[in-house]
Design a protein around this motif. Structure first.
Motif, mmCIF file in Angstrom:
data_model
loop_
_atom_site.group_PDB
_atom_site.id
_atom_site.type_symbol
_atom_site.label_atom_id
_atom_site.label_comp_id
_atom_site.label_asym_id
_atom_site.label_seq_id
_atom_site.Cartn_x
_atom_site.Cartn_y
_atom_site.Cartn_z
ATOM 1 N N ARG A 119 0.816 -1.199 0.000
ATOM 2 C CA ARG A 119 0.000 0.000 0.000
ATOM 3 C C ARG A 119 0.863 1.267 0.000
ATOM 4 N NH1 ARG A 119 -5.248 -1.025 3.419
ATOM 5 N NH2 ARG A 119 -3.728 -1.036 5.110
ATOM 6 N N THR A 135 -2.919 -16.070 2.257
ATOM 7 C CA THR A 135 -4.110 -16.363 1.472
ATOM 8 C C THR A 135 -3.876 -16.085 -0.016
ATOM 9 O OG1 THR A 135 -4.960 -14.181 2.052
ATOM 10 C CG2 THR A 135 -5.759 -16.024 3.333
ATOM 11 N N THR A 141 -4.522 -16.946 11.712
ATOM 12 C CA THR A 141 -3.348 -16.589 10.888
ATOM 13 C C THR A 141 -2.245 -15.897 11.688
ATOM 14 O OG1 THR A 141 -4.458 -14.529 10.264
ATOM 15 C CG2 THR A 141 -4.639 -16.357 8.725
HETATM 16 C C1 LIG Z 1 -7.130 -13.900 7.382
HETATM 17 C C2 LIG Z 1 -6.204 -12.883 6.783
HETATM 18 C C3 LIG Z 1 -5.429 -13.256 5.689
HETATM 19 C C4 LIG Z 1 -4.556 -12.331 5.099
HETATM 20 N N1 LIG Z 1 -3.781 -12.732 4.045
HETATM 21 C C5 LIG Z 1 -2.883 -11.869 3.519
HETATM 22 C C6 LIG Z 1 -2.027 -12.265 2.452
HETATM 23 O O1 LIG Z 1 -2.096 -13.387 1.954
HETATM 24 N N2 LIG Z 1 -1.144 -11.378 1.969
HETATM 25 C C7 LIG Z 1 -1.032 -10.099 2.455
HETATM 26 O O2 LIG Z 1 -0.183 -9.343 1.957
HETATM 27 N N3 LIG Z 1 -1.838 -9.704 3.455
HETATM 28 C C8 LIG Z 1 -2.760 -10.551 3.987
HETATM 29 N N4 LIG Z 1 -3.585 -10.103 4.988
HETATM 30 C C9 LIG Z 1 -3.571 -8.666 5.328
HETATM 31 C C10 LIG Z 1 -2.445 -8.282 6.260
HETATM 32 O O3 LIG Z 1 -2.861 -8.467 7.596
HETATM 33 C C11 LIG Z 1 -2.066 -6.795 6.058
HETATM 34 O O4 LIG Z 1 -3.208 -6.005 6.230
HETATM 35 C C12 LIG Z 1 -1.465 -6.485 4.690
HETATM 36 O O5 LIG Z 1 -0.433 -7.379 4.373
HETATM 37 C C13 LIG Z 1 -0.941 -5.079 4.661
HETATM 38 O O6 LIG Z 1 -0.550 -4.717 3.355
HETATM 39 P P1 LIG Z 1 0.525 -3.580 3.101
HETATM 40 O O7 LIG Z 1 1.759 -3.895 3.831
HETATM 41 O O8 LIG Z 1 0.617 -3.396 1.636
HETATM 42 O O9 LIG Z 1 -0.193 -2.276 3.661
HETATM 43 P P2 LIG Z 1 0.055 -1.454 5.033
HETATM 44 O O10 LIG Z 1 -0.003 -2.359 6.209
HETATM 45 O O11 LIG Z 1 -0.852 -0.324 4.930
HETATM 46 O O12 LIG Z 1 1.539 -1.011 4.899
HETATM 47 C C14 LIG Z 1 2.028 -0.041 4.032
HETATM 48 C C15 LIG Z 1 3.485 0.167 4.374
HETATM 49 O O13 LIG Z 1 4.051 1.045 3.434
HETATM 50 C C16 LIG Z 1 4.916 1.948 4.106
HETATM 51 N N5 LIG Z 1 4.987 3.153 3.279
HETATM 52 C C17 LIG Z 1 4.013 4.082 3.066
HETATM 53 N N6 LIG Z 1 4.456 5.025 2.195
HETATM 54 C C18 LIG Z 1 5.719 4.695 1.873
HETATM 55 C C19 LIG Z 1 6.710 5.278 1.035
HETATM 56 N N7 LIG Z 1 6.469 6.381 0.332
HETATM 57 N N8 LIG Z 1 7.910 4.694 0.958
HETATM 58 C C20 LIG Z 1 8.185 3.554 1.671
HETATM 59 N N9 LIG Z 1 7.290 2.975 2.470
HETATM 60 C C21 LIG Z 1 6.075 3.523 2.571
HETATM 61 C C22 LIG Z 1 4.304 2.160 5.456
HETATM 62 O O14 LIG Z 1 5.289 2.543 6.405
HETATM 63 C C23 LIG Z 1 3.722 0.774 5.759
HETATM 64 O O15 LIG Z 1 4.671 -0.029 6.457
HETATM 65 C C24 LIG Z 1 -4.464 -11.008 5.604
HETATM 66 C C25 LIG Z 1 -5.247 -10.639 6.698
HETATM 67 C C26 LIG Z 1 -6.105 -11.560 7.291
HETATM 68 C C27 LIG Z 1 -6.912 -11.122 8.464
#
Ligand SMILES: Cc1cc2nc3c(=O)[nH]c(=O)nc-3n(C[C@H](O)[C@H](O)[C@H](O)COP(=O)(O)OP(=O)(O)OC[C@H]3O[C@@H](n4cnc5c(N)ncnc54)[C@H](O)[C@@H]3O)c2cc1C
Lengths: 327, 245
Positions: free
Chosen positions: A216, A259, B13
């Motif tokens: 994200r 997942t 999880t």
């Molecule tokens: C049952 C269940 C199963 C799930 N299965 C999966 C799965 O298979 N795969 C999965 O990925 N997730 C899964 N999730 C979701 C997981 O819990 C997280 O919500 C998800 O992985 C977060 O995605 P993210 O890191 O992209 O986003 P965020 O958690 O929003 O993280 C974004 C990161 O980007 C960083 N960032 C922001 N802007 C910048 C920038 N300009 N430069 C550098 N860094 C920046 C932030 O510091 C932050 O660390 C599952 C959740 C549940 C409940």
């Protein structure tokens, strides 16, 4: 007697088949098992492929390759392929069958296990120990959070291996090609494939040695260009976190994690991914993990080998340049 | 139309994985159990199909009594009744045999389950069940529509998707985005208490594989931090130190 390996083809648009990298690993794995059991390795290839491609199986340790080319087998079909695999295992008297994990390989393994009443262990990460009567394999469980040493004692044993379970070494040896035309079963052809949509020219995630993945923190699909540039420079595939595919920033087949797709490449580069446990579960089989995140407290750093605390919009283009200028 | 959904009861999880008894048993202490996330997708789509087609919907679990909260939750989400095969789900072949035995008695039109459990991640049960019943199996299915006695399916393949059509009966391993996860409502939770849950004893043979020992991955070494202003040095390190590019 011989160890049988199901070697999967990727079919180009013009119909020429090339062996998947993961299948070449499976052949090498099978040849190592064959050496251990004092027998030889036979590869089974289903579908159209030229002789040099088939002989390549020899480079990885197969002494023989069974080639099944019946017209009806041109389209991958888990049921028909399992029928062919079971027939090959019967002809070869195989007590061990090796298959690289893939969408097709998994299904063929399961259906063949049903036919042969074979013990089946999937996601194996290393060579087995033991003998033909009792094999012990190490499999990844709890989505990579643990391993189970599992004993297999059934007369036929089927093992599916994860990417990087072995590091193949090749020779110049060639495999002998033998045409294979077992009796096919009409019942296996009842389903109709109505369409295949496949990104062309991309390295599939599960086959890739290097993956550059975005979360994200990339802020939107319009920003993926800088990530793709780095991926191209590294000859890498691209992946993403779950919210990114949920938001439709990227296609679903790039979603990595508990997942989503589980990967075990040599190098995983995480860009703007926080490192939630469900994401880590899908990548913790990677050899080296690089994390780029602007938050020094991001949990992903605890699972990383190299980390850069910084902004992806600054860091990614600079890394791409560094790769390109180093040639 | 009769639908069967097979569900697993698995550690959450976020659960911490650890082992006891000389690393021969999973430690259940403090672990929260949930419906397998992929099974949840299968169940959610089955509930939609049930409403759309007027089907009956049974959930099946091969597991011990401690799986019953998960089974009750499936009933609360919309299954009509449940069967639990009273046995530890020790291996894919064994579990498939239990499911096939029940399916032979009940002749379901559609057998759905998750693409894989998230404890052992085998992803093999649907294929073995299909083979045992002599019917087609597909996985991972991300779209499913029923038209008469035909199913229209989209499944994920490496780098894309495949669409196909097949006649029922079928066995399908499911994943997102086949349906949105459903959350039980109060009425569902109340009625689930009185819906039938039949417990049957296992049949057939023993497991074909046996876990001898569990292992945890070795602890990860410290992360080497590279200052942002020297980010380019990463590429050199990957070349010469890690030797992977
Ligand atoms: C049952 C269940 C199963 C799930 N299965 C999966 C799965 O298979 N795969 C999965 O990925 N997730 C899964 N999730 C979701 C997981 O819990 C997280 O919500 C998800 O992985 C977060 O995605 P993210 O890191 O992209 O986003 P965020 O958690 O929003 O993280 C974004 C990161 O980007 C960083 N960032 C922001 N802007 C910048 C920038 N300009 N430069 C550098 N860094 C920046 C932030 O510091 C932050 O660390 C599952 C959740 C549940 C409940």
């Amino acid at each position: 007697m011989s160890v049988l390996i199901f070697a999967e083809l990727d079919q180009a648009a013009d119909g020429t088949g090339s062996l998947r990298k993961s299948s070449l690993e499976a052949i090498f794995y099978g040849a190592q098992v064959a050496g251990m059991l004092g027998t030889t390795a036979t590869a089974l290839v289903i579908g159209s492929a030229e002789a040099p491609e088939l002989e390549l199986t020899g480079n990885y340790g197969a002494t023989k390759v069974l080639h099944a080319t019946a017209e009806r087998l041109a389209q991958p079909n888990n049921m028909a392929y399992a029928t062919v695999l079971a027939a090959a295992a019967g002809q070869e008297g195989s007590s061990v069958v090796i298959i690289a994990k893939s969408s097709l390989g998994d299904a063929v393994a399961a259906r063949a296990a049903g036919k042969l009443k074979a013990g089946l262990v999937s996601n194996v990460v290393d060579l087995p120990e033991g003998d033909a009567a009792s094999l012990r394999v190490k499999r990844s469980i709890y989505t990579g959070k643990a391993f189970a040493i599992t004993e297999m004692k059934s007369p036929v044993k089927i093992i599916t291996i994860r990417k990087n379970a072995v590091a193949p070494q090749t020779t110049d040896a060639k495999a002998a090609i033998e045409a294979f035309s077992p009796t096919l079963n009409d019942q296996d052809f009842v389903a109709q494939v109505t369409g295949v949509e496949k990104a062309t020219g991309e390295v599939p995630l599960t086959e890739a040695d290097i993956i550059v993945s975005g979360g994200r923190g990339m802020r939107g699909p319009e920003n993926w260009g800088i990530l793709e540039d780095l991926a191209h420079a590294l000859h890498a595939a691209t992946g993403c976190s779950k919210p990114v595919s949920d938001l439709d920033w990227r296609p679903h087949h790039e979603h990595i994690g508990q997942t989503g797709i589980k990967v075990s490449p040599n190098l995983y580069v995480a860009c703007g991914i926080s490192g939630a446990i469900q994401h880590l579960a899908g990548v913790n089989g990677s050899k080296v993990i690089v994390v780029i995140n602007k938050d020094a407290e991001a949990p992903f750093f605890k699972a990383a080998d190299y980390g850069i605390v910084g902004d992806v919009f600054d860091i990614l283009p600079r890394l791409t340049k560094a790769v390109q200028s180093a040639g | 139309m009769k639908i069967l959904v097979c569900v697993t009861s698995v550690p959450d999880t976020t659960a911490r994985i650890s082992f006891t008894d000389g690393d021969t048993k999973f430690s259940k202490a403090g672990v929260q159990y949930i419906t397998g996330p992929y099974d949840d997708y299968a169940l959610s789509r089955a509930v939609e199909l049930k409403e759309q087609l007027g089907a009956t919907l049974t959930v099946l679990n091969v597991g011990e009594a401690d799986a019953e909260p998960v089974i009750r939750k499936c009933l609360a989400i919309g299954a009509d009744d449940a069967i639990r095969v009273n046995a530890e789900p020790t291996d894919a072949y064994f579990v498939a045999e239990q499911i096939a035995a029940i399916a032979r008695q009940e002749s379901y039109d559609l057998i759905l389950m998750g693409r894989e459990s998230i404890d052992f991640n085998g992803g093999q049960v649907h294929g073995i069940v299909g083979e045992m019943l002599g019917i087609p199996s597909f996985s991972p299915v991300m779209k499913l529509d029923i038209e008469g006695t035909k199913a229209k399916i989209a499944r994920e393949i490496e780098g894309g998707k495949e669409t196909l059509e097949a006649s029922l009966p079928l066995v399908l391993g499911c994943q997102e985005p086949i349906a949105e996860w459903k959350i039980p409502n109060m009425r569902g939770i109340m009625t689930a208490r009185t819906k039938p849950l039949r417990v049957v004893e296992p049949s057939g043979s023993d497991s074909l594989t046996k876990v001898q020992k569990y292992e945890l991955p070795p602890p990860k070494g410290a992360c080497r931090m590279i200052p942002a202003e020297e980010a380019e040095t990463l590429i050199g390190l990957l070349r010469t130190e890690a030797k992977i590019i």
